[in-house]
Design a protein around this motif. Structure first.
Motif, mmCIF file in Angstrom:
data_model
loop_
_atom_site.group_PDB
_atom_site.id
_atom_site.type_symbol
_atom_site.label_atom_id
_atom_site.label_comp_id
_atom_site.label_asym_id
_atom_site.label_seq_id
_atom_site.Cartn_x
_atom_site.Cartn_y
_atom_site.Cartn_z
ATOM 1 N N UNK A 325 0.819 -1.215 0.000
ATOM 2 C CA UNK A 325 0.000 0.000 0.000
ATOM 3 C C UNK A 325 0.853 1.265 0.000
ATOM 4 N N UNK A 326 2.091 1.166 0.504
ATOM 5 C CA UNK A 326 2.974 2.336 0.562
ATOM 6 C C UNK A 326 4.284 2.094 -0.180
ATOM 7 N N UNK A 327 4.321 1.110 -1.042
ATOM 8 C CA UNK A 327 5.565 0.792 -1.746
ATOM 9 C C UNK A 327 5.259 0.321 -3.159
ATOM 10 N N UNK A 328 6.203 0.534 -4.054
ATOM 11 C CA UNK A 328 6.081 0.123 -5.449
ATOM 12 C C UNK A 328 7.124 -0.944 -5.731
ATOM 13 N N UNK A 329 6.772 -1.911 -6.584
ATOM 14 C CA UNK A 329 7.726 -2.962 -6.941
ATOM 15 C C UNK A 329 9.062 -2.350 -7.338
ATOM 16 N N UNK A 330 10.166 -2.998 -6.943
ATOM 17 C CA UNK A 330 10.291 -4.322 -6.307
ATOM 18 C C UNK A 330 10.286 -4.272 -4.784
ATOM 19 N N UNK A 331 9.704 -3.215 -4.200
ATOM 20 C CA UNK A 331 9.713 -3.076 -2.748
ATOM 21 C C UNK A 331 8.359 -3.429 -2.144
ATOM 22 N N UNK A 332 8.373 -3.668 -0.845
ATOM 23 C CA UNK A 332 7.153 -3.922 -0.084
ATOM 24 C C UNK A 332 7.421 -3.481 1.352
ATOM 25 N N UNK A 333 6.379 -3.106 2.077
ATOM 26 C CA UNK A 333 6.537 -2.630 3.451
ATOM 27 C C UNK A 333 6.188 -3.753 4.425
ATOM 28 N N UNK A 334 7.060 -3.959 5.420
ATOM 29 C CA UNK A 334 6.831 -4.973 6.454
ATOM 30 C C UNK A 334 6.443 -4.261 7.750
ATOM 31 N N UNK A 335 5.315 -4.668 8.337
ATOM 32 C CA UNK A 335 4.793 -4.044 9.554
ATOM 33 C C UNK A 335 4.859 -5.032 10.716
ATOM 34 N N UNK A 336 5.132 -4.487 11.892
ATOM 35 C CA UNK A 336 5.091 -5.280 13.118
ATOM 36 C C UNK A 336 4.048 -4.659 14.042
ATOM 37 N N UNK A 337 3.033 -5.446 14.410
ATOM 38 C CA UNK A 337 1.902 -4.949 15.180
ATOM 39 C C UNK A 337 1.854 -5.574 16.566
ATOM 40 N N UNK A 338 1.214 -4.874 17.465
ATOM 41 C CA UNK A 338 0.848 -5.450 18.749
ATOM 42 C C UNK A 338 -0.600 -5.909 18.637
ATOM 43 N N UNK A 339 -0.855 -7.166 18.988
ATOM 44 C CA UNK A 339 -2.211 -7.707 18.924
ATOM 45 C C UNK A 339 -2.843 -7.634 20.304
ATOM 46 N N UNK A 340 -4.028 -7.066 20.350
ATOM 47 C CA UNK A 340 -4.724 -6.938 21.631
ATOM 48 C C UNK A 340 -6.215 -7.128 21.415
ATOM 49 N N UNK A 341 -6.757 -8.219 21.954
ATOM 50 C CA UNK A 341 -8.194 -8.478 21.829
ATOM 51 C C UNK A 341 -9.016 -7.522 22.675
ATOM 52 N N UNK A 342 -8.382 -6.892 23.653
ATOM 53 C CA UNK A 342 -9.118 -6.003 24.553
ATOM 54 C C UNK A 342 -9.413 -4.649 23.920
ATOM 55 N N UNK A 343 -8.737 -4.322 22.818
ATOM 56 C CA UNK A 343 -8.971 -3.032 22.172
ATOM 57 C C UNK A 343 -10.402 -2.964 21.643
ATOM 58 N N UNK A 344 -11.144 -1.889 21.949
ATOM 59 C CA UNK A 344 -12.537 -1.791 21.479
ATOM 60 C C UNK A 344 -12.607 -1.402 20.004
ATOM 61 N N UNK A 345 -13.729 -1.708 19.385
ATOM 62 C CA UNK A 345 -13.981 -1.259 18.018
ATOM 63 C C UNK A 345 -14.437 0.198 18.052
ATOM 64 N N UNK A 346 -14.004 0.964 17.059
ATOM 65 C CA UNK A 346 -14.439 2.351 16.938
ATOM 66 C C UNK A 346 -15.163 2.523 15.608
ATOM 67 N N UNK A 347 -16.083 3.460 15.563
ATOM 68 C CA UNK A 347 -16.819 3.737 14.332
ATOM 69 C C UNK A 347 -16.101 4.828 13.550
ATOM 70 N N UNK A 348 -15.790 4.568 12.283
ATOM 71 C CA UNK A 348 -15.096 5.556 11.455
ATOM 72 C C UNK A 348 -16.091 6.582 10.929
#
Length: 754
Positions: A325-348
């Motif tokens: 989504x933020x890179x053009x071939x031959x590149x790609x972006x690698x993301x590292x996330x924190x996973x938390x089931x306790x996070x609430x859903x928000x309305x956009x």
């Protein structure tokens, strides 16, 4: 005399240079057009951008520049600037297709849907098929739903990497395993045409290891996910396709089986998604011995771009994934996330918020051990392989632990949705306007339905957990079949002692107060129409408004799309928002036939069939009814009324087919003028005085009528014809220039054809 020859020679040189320049300009135009057809957008852009600087208000060059930038620039706003301007003028109709896709990439799903559906009304069957138009319409509809309620991402890091080896940034504990290229692992010859395929190799080598990978389905030509078992150091089992629950007629790739031995993560272009590769998870059902229906990992992990290889840590507290989504071939972006089931859903609230969320900006501090995922310190035997019976897969965790993990996930998600419902109810109580109250009530009903489903899944998992606990208490054995340790007694005798396990105590569940709110139509709203097919984000069918059974159909020919035959009544959620829905049930049978959509013409039904199939109903087909009775399609087509063709063409008796000449890459001139009813016969009669190689057309736009005469091969020829017509018709007659059926500046055309 010498002066005369010198002057003549000078003029000859000037004309030769001028002609050479004209030929060069025309060759550039043809070359740029061919680059567009061959999808060489960078080469085409270089020319069209140069010409646009000369003719900045010319619609066709704004169209071509916008079309090129759609493929060249990741920021959709860059191409939208040109495409929006071009769409206000006479340019190819597929400008709405590229507008729709650009809006889709900009997370403006409502505008994407509007433009794609507008283009579909004007597109040919060939265009709909080749441009995969129905798939993009589904993506826009899905995007509206998937981006409505989201969790704000917690991002540790984002790093640009080479696509060829981006997975090397997924750094885990060495005992967990590593990712390798499938071709390298199996010592296969790399094929540059084939798509990349990544393989996860567990760190601990065990007997009968199972590996998951992607490869081409030879029957269909798309990529499917397979698994293969290592029988020995030198032999392997036959690859096993994971089946239709996981694989679709589109591409599936980048599989990863989590350390819990139950959850499969993978990327797909064919399941319910918002564009490109989306990421999904599916769990192994121990009772049915099959995978559950894949679940989309939601926005902003997923986007309209390619999102691939989602890999959570063993304790599911962090995860890696990659996206272009933020890179053009031959590149790609690698993301590292924190996973938390306790996070609430928000309305956009708007698309600007979606764009900001999609960027996945780093918003939490990095871990102390940079670049490494801290694995959970489990007991040494917790990840031992479990001995399974029959054809069960080799898994890395016990059934007990896997079910417990699933139960907790469902419970936490249900609890977070309760928080949103409480907030919505407060808004509902403070809202006075009827239409807005009805809208909020629909959202509450949808959320309650989702909570009910999650709670039911959690309860089922808890029930199975309790069964395992009771069975083990009765047998006084560990829940781990291989989980026994040897301990020495005081008498130095070796005895088998069961490993102590922490028995999970099910928490007291909160009661969910279900108060279904009925939508009240206020004012003179139009009644709901059964004709057509659409995808409703908030389904209209629920407990208070069930799918109609044996509804009387309109008189005459009606087409519908049959979804399937079922032995019992189905929950409306099964049909994924398809609207309208119908059910037919015979009194002497328990079987029920479900249908989607209603159409007056077969062509309309066939256009909507791919949309239905994209929702998972791969065996759906069109059926016909005449006055409420089923009939054969062939018979229905014969009875179907055919609309008159609104376009009229008047041709000379001696005229010949010049379509081949018009399709050549040449510049032609066209006469166009507005006429009234009295002028039409004058134009037709004057056609006899025009060149034989021209055709006369009448066109109606809104309430105005126009005539078009084409093609003229030179400006002078068109100008003479215009003079003759102007003596007969008082209205203004214009000369337009076209290249490859697209209007270009008259000044440029005259310069090239001079």
């Amino acid at each position: 005399m010498k002066k005369f020859f010198a002057l003549f020679f000078s003029l000859f040189i000037v004309f030769a240079i001028a002609n050479a320049q004209v030929d060069k300009d025309f060759d550039k135009l043809k070359s740029a057009y061919l680059h567009i057809q061959n999808e060489n957008y960078q080469e085409a852009y270089n020319y069209f951008k140069e010409v646009l600087n000369i003719y900045p208000k010319e619609p066709i060059y704004n169209y071509y520049v916008g079309r090129c930038l759609f493929f060249l620039d990741k920021d959709p706003m860059v191409s939208l600037k040109y495409l929006r301007f071009a769409a206000t003028k006479e340019v190819p109709e597929d400008v709405y297709y590229f507008l729709g896709r650009a809006y889709l990439n900009n997370y403006q799903f409502d505008k994407a849907l509007e433009n794609l559906e507008w283009f579909k009304k004007r597109a040919s069957k060939k265009q709909i098929r080749e441009l995969e138009l129905d798939n993009y319409i589904s993506m826009a509809q899905n995007g509206l739903y998937l981006s409505k309620y989201v969790k704000k991402p917690l991002v540790y890091s984002k790093k640009k990497s080479q696509l060829d080896h981006f997975y090397e940034n997924y750094i885990f504990d060495e005992q967990v395993g590593t990712f390798v290229d499938k071709f390298d692992f199996f010592s296969l010859t790399k094929d540059s045409v084939k798509e990349q395929s990544i393989l996860f190799v567990p760190g601990l080598k065990t007997e009968h290891e199972v590996f998951y990978f992607s490869d081409i389905n030879e029957k269909r030509g798309d990529y499917d996910i397979y698994r293969i078992t290592r029988l020995s150091d030198t032999s392997w089992s036959e690859p096993e396709n994971l089946g239709d629950i996981i694989n679709t007629p589109f591409d599936e790739n980048y599989p990863y089986l989590h350390a819990d031995g139950t959850t499969l993560y993978f990327a797909s272009k064919g399941h319910y998604g918002m564009g490109g590769y989306d990421l999904y998870r599916s769990s192994w059902n121990w009772d049915k011995q099959e995978w559950t229906e894949p679940e989309n990992l939601d926005f902003p992990i997923n986007s309209p771009f390619d999102d691939i290889l989602f890999v959570p840590s063993p304790n599911k507290k962090t995860a890696f994934f990659a996206s272009n989504r933020e890179a053009v071939k031959p590149n790609i972006m690698v993301y590292k996330l924190k996973l938390s089931s306790a996070e609430p859903y928000i309305e956009t609230k708007n698309h600007e918020e979606l764009v900001e969320l999609s960027k996945l900006m780093v918003n939490i501090s990095a871990e102390s051990e940079k670049g490494r995922v801290v694995s959970e310190k489990n007991k040494p035997d917790q990840y031992e392989l479990v001995k399974l019976k029959g054809k069960e897969s080799i898994l890395y965790k016990t059934k007990y632990d896997s079910l417990l993990d699933l139960a907790i996930q469902h419970q936490l998600k249900a609890d977070s949705l309760k928080w949103i419902i409480d907030e919505k109810r407060m808004v509902f109580e403070n809202t006075k306007e009827g239409q807005e109250r009805a809208k909020i009530s629909t959202i509450i009903i949808e959320l309650e339905r989702e909570i009910y489903r999650l709670q039911k899944d959690a309860d089922n998992c808890y029930a199975q957990v309790r069964q395992i606990e009771q069975a083990n208490l009765a047998s006084q054995k560990s829940i781990y079949e291989d989980g026994k340790k040897t301990e020495k007694s005081d008498k130095n005798e070796t005895t088998e002692v069961p490993v102590k396990t922490n028995v999970f105590v099910e928490p007291v569940q909160d009661s969910i107060q279900k108060s279904y709110l009925l939508m009240v139509n206020e004012g003179d709203d139009e009644p709901f129409s059964d004709y057509g097919l659409r995808i409703e984000v908030l389904a209209i069918y629920h407990l208070k408004n069930s799918i109609p059974v044996n509804k009387i159909l309109p008189e005459g020919i009606v087409y519908m799309i049959q979804l399937g035959v079922f032995s019992s009544e189905k929950n409306p959620e099964v049909f994924k928002g398809l609207t309208p829905l119908f059910c037919i049930k015979n009194d002497n049978s328990t079987n029920r036939k479900y249908f989607a959509g209603m159409f007056q013409y077969l062509a309309e039904a066939e256009k909507n069939l791919p949309i239905v199939k994209s929702k998972g109903f791969k065996d759906a087909f069109v059926v016909a009814f005449n006055s409420n009775k089923p009939i054969a399609i062939k018979e229905a087509v014969q009875l179907e009324s055919v609309k008159n063709n609104p376009t009229q063409k008047v041709v000379n008796k001696n005229s010949i087919d010049h379509s081949k000449k018009e399709n050549d890459l040449s510049i032609i001139y066209v006469l166009k003028g507005q006429i009234n009813a009295n002028d039409s016969m004058i134009v037709i009669n004057s056609k006899a005085n025009l060149p034989e190689n021209t055709d006369l057309y009448f066109q109606k736009k809104n309430e105005e009528s126009f005539f078009i005469i084409k093609p003229f091969l030179s400006y002078d020829e068109a100008s003479i014809a215009r003079t003759k017509l102007k003596d007969l018709i008082k209205s203004e007659i214009e000369i337009h220039a076209y290249f490859a059926e697209n209007q270009i500046p008259l000044e440029q055309a005259r310069k090239i054809t001079k």
